[in-house]
Design a protein around this motif. Structure first.
Motif, PDB file in Angstrom:
ATOM      1  N   ASP A  75       0.853  -1.194   0.000  1.00 31.15           N
ATOM      2  CA  ASP A  75       0.000   0.000   0.000  1.00 31.15           C
ATOM      3  C   ASP A  75       0.890   1.245   0.000  1.00 31.15           C
ATOM      4  O   ASP A  75       1.411   1.649   1.037  1.00 31.15           O
ATOM      5  CB  ASP A  75      -0.923   0.009   1.227  1.00 31.15           C
ATOM      6  N   SER A  77      -0.144   4.153  -0.612  1.00 31.83           N
ATOM      7  CA  SER A  77      -0.963   5.332  -0.340  1.00 31.83           C
ATOM      8  C   SER A  77      -1.063   5.671   1.142  1.00 31.83           C
ATOM      9  O   SER A  77      -1.790   6.587   1.512  1.00 31.83           O
ATOM     10  CB  SER A  77      -2.375   5.132  -0.902  1.00 31.83           C
ATOM     11  N   ASN A 127      -9.017   1.220  -2.595  1.00 27.84           N
ATOM     12  CA  ASN A 127      -7.867   0.340  -2.850  1.00 27.84           C
ATOM     13  C   ASN A 127      -8.298  -1.117  -2.918  1.00 27.84           C
ATOM     14  O   ASN A 127      -7.882  -1.865  -3.821  1.00 27.84           O
ATOM     15  CB  ASN A 127      -6.823   0.499  -1.732  1.00 27.84           C
ATOM     16  N   THR A 142      -2.533   1.361  -5.573  1.00 29.73           N
ATOM     17  CA  THR A 142      -2.255   2.254  -4.452  1.00 29.73           C
ATOM     18  C   THR A 142      -1.417   3.461  -4.880  1.00 29.73           C
ATOM     19  O   THR A 142      -1.476   4.509  -4.237  1.00 29.73           O
ATOM     20  CB  THR A 142      -1.546   1.494  -3.316  1.00 29.73           C
ATOM     21  N   TYR A 232      -7.100  -3.785   2.781  1.00 32.80           N
ATOM     22  CA  TYR A 232      -6.790  -2.385   2.475  1.00 32.80           C
ATOM     23  C   TYR A 232      -7.625  -1.417   3.314  1.00 32.80           C
ATOM     24  O   TYR A 232      -7.178  -0.298   3.583  1.00 32.80           O
ATOM     25  CB  TYR A 232      -6.946  -2.132   0.975  1.00 32.80           C
ATOM     26  N   SER A 236      -5.733   1.343   5.721  1.00 30.94           N
ATOM     27  CA  SER A 236      -6.025   2.778   5.640  1.00 30.94           C
ATOM     28  C   SER A 236      -6.477   3.347   6.976  1.00 30.94           C
ATOM     29  O   SER A 236      -6.161   4.496   7.305  1.00 30.94           O
ATOM     30  CB  SER A 236      -7.087   3.030   4.563  1.00 30.94           C
TER      31      SER A 236
END
Length: 346
Positions: A75, A77, A127, A142, A232, A236
């Motif tokens: 990931d 992000s 995601n 991502t 995901y 997050s």
């Protein structure tokens, strides 16, 4: 098939235990060595508190990276998600400060934090849908959401820093209880439930099995798509918590905070024994690697080393850790091939 995969998981968990032992030895050697060099400054109350304030934000980001890597993904992000979450909270607080007082103001602060975590969850859902249902490779999915989240963060703040938060928010990042940083207590409260989730729950085992062999996991009856969405989403939310802690510690929020943390989060996860290709890992290993990296970072400051030298050291450690895992896997496969060849000749 289920028995085969359960045996595979048990074997991999055993291997990660050996990694923890090596990390403990490394940590002990660092404590002894750095204690001789900078013992009073590094391990005094002020030094330990300083590390306690810094560790949680990186810790949450590392855990946010760990969950996707267990599933064989990544990931990219998490930093953008953390900053977008923080800016959402900051924007709501800045917009509503003149209009509320007393109990209502306390409720607004809770609502602002909740809104920030909802925004982080939406990024995670996006995601998960891209990876699980649209079948976009995790790195590309991502990377796209990272760019979009950073664009939104800049749009919210116009590239500026939003600062001046109420005392309860700042207390999260800078306050102490019995001398222990509040953020560190929050981080400690998350570690045990997350460790149980990763190693003891059906979803945690499903995530590891997906990382080991997604097709085999499907044949075992696991809903791999739903599991990946959860991967995901959880990542997050953890990144969102990191963003709130960073915002509280700095008493400000910005779209560019913590960008160097992405490398360190990946390093902490790989050094902590999580296979970069997925399949196995333990929260305890990641925590040990975080302690090692935090000691290294704080010692570098006390020894007046350039931050670029520290980054170079972290990069070298990442290459050595990931290269070591690949070499170990290659040697294991080679040994199996030799054993099979001998058995065939007999």
């Amino acid at each position: 098939m289920k028995n085969h995969n359960n045996g595979l998981l048990d074997n991999l968990h055993h291997r990660v235990g050996a990694t923890n032992a090596r990390l403990l030895v490394m940590l002990a050697l660092m404590v002894i060595g750095l204690g001789l060099l900078e013992g009073n400054k590094l391990f005094g109350i002020a030094g330990l508190q300083s590390m306690g304030f810094q560790l949680p934000e990186l810790g949450f980001l590392a855990l946010a990276m760990m969950i996707p890597m267990l599933s064989g993904g990544i990931d990219l992000s998490i930093i953008a998600t953390a900053n977008l979450c923080a800016l959402t909270v900051a924007y709501m607080l800045a917009a509503l400060i003149p209009e509320t007082q007393g109990v209502a103001w306390g409720m607004v602060q809770f609502a602002a934090i909740g809104a920030g975590l909802v925004v982080a969850a939406l990024v995670g859902l996006l995601n998960g849908i891209l990876v699980a249902y649209v079948r976009v490779p995790p790195m590309l999915a991502t990377l796209g959401t990272m760019t979009a989240a950073k664009g939104l963060a800049i749009g919210i703040s116009h590239g500026n820093v939003i600062s001046g938060f109420p005392e309860p928010i700042v207390f999260i990042g800078n306050g102490t209880l019995l001398g222990i940083p509040v953020a560190l207590l929050i981080f400690a409260a998350v570690i045990v439930p997350l460790s149980i989730f990763v190693n003891k729950t059906p979803l945690g085992n499903a995530i590891a099995m997906i990382g080991s062999n997604e097709r085999a996991a499907q044949y075992s009856g696991i809903n791999t798509r739903r599991s990946l969405v959860w991967v995901y989403l959880i990542a997050s939310l953890l990144a969102g918590v990191a963003g709130i802690i960073m915002m509280a510690r700095f008493d400000s929020a910005n779209a560019a905070y913590g960008e160097s943390y992405l490398l360190v989060a990946i390093l902490a996860v790989v050094l902590g024994g999580v296979d970069p290709l997925g399949g196995f890992g333990r929260v305890s290993g990641v925590i040990l690697s975080l302690l090692i990296l935090q000691l290294m970072s704080t010692a570098s400051i006390l020894l007046d080393l350039s931050q670029f030298i520290t980054l170079a050291l972290w990069g070298a450690i990442l290459l050595l850790a990931s290269g070591g895992l690949v070499l170990k896997e290659w040697m294991s496969e080679r040994a199996k091939a030799k054993t099979a060849t001998r058995a065939y000749k007999v």
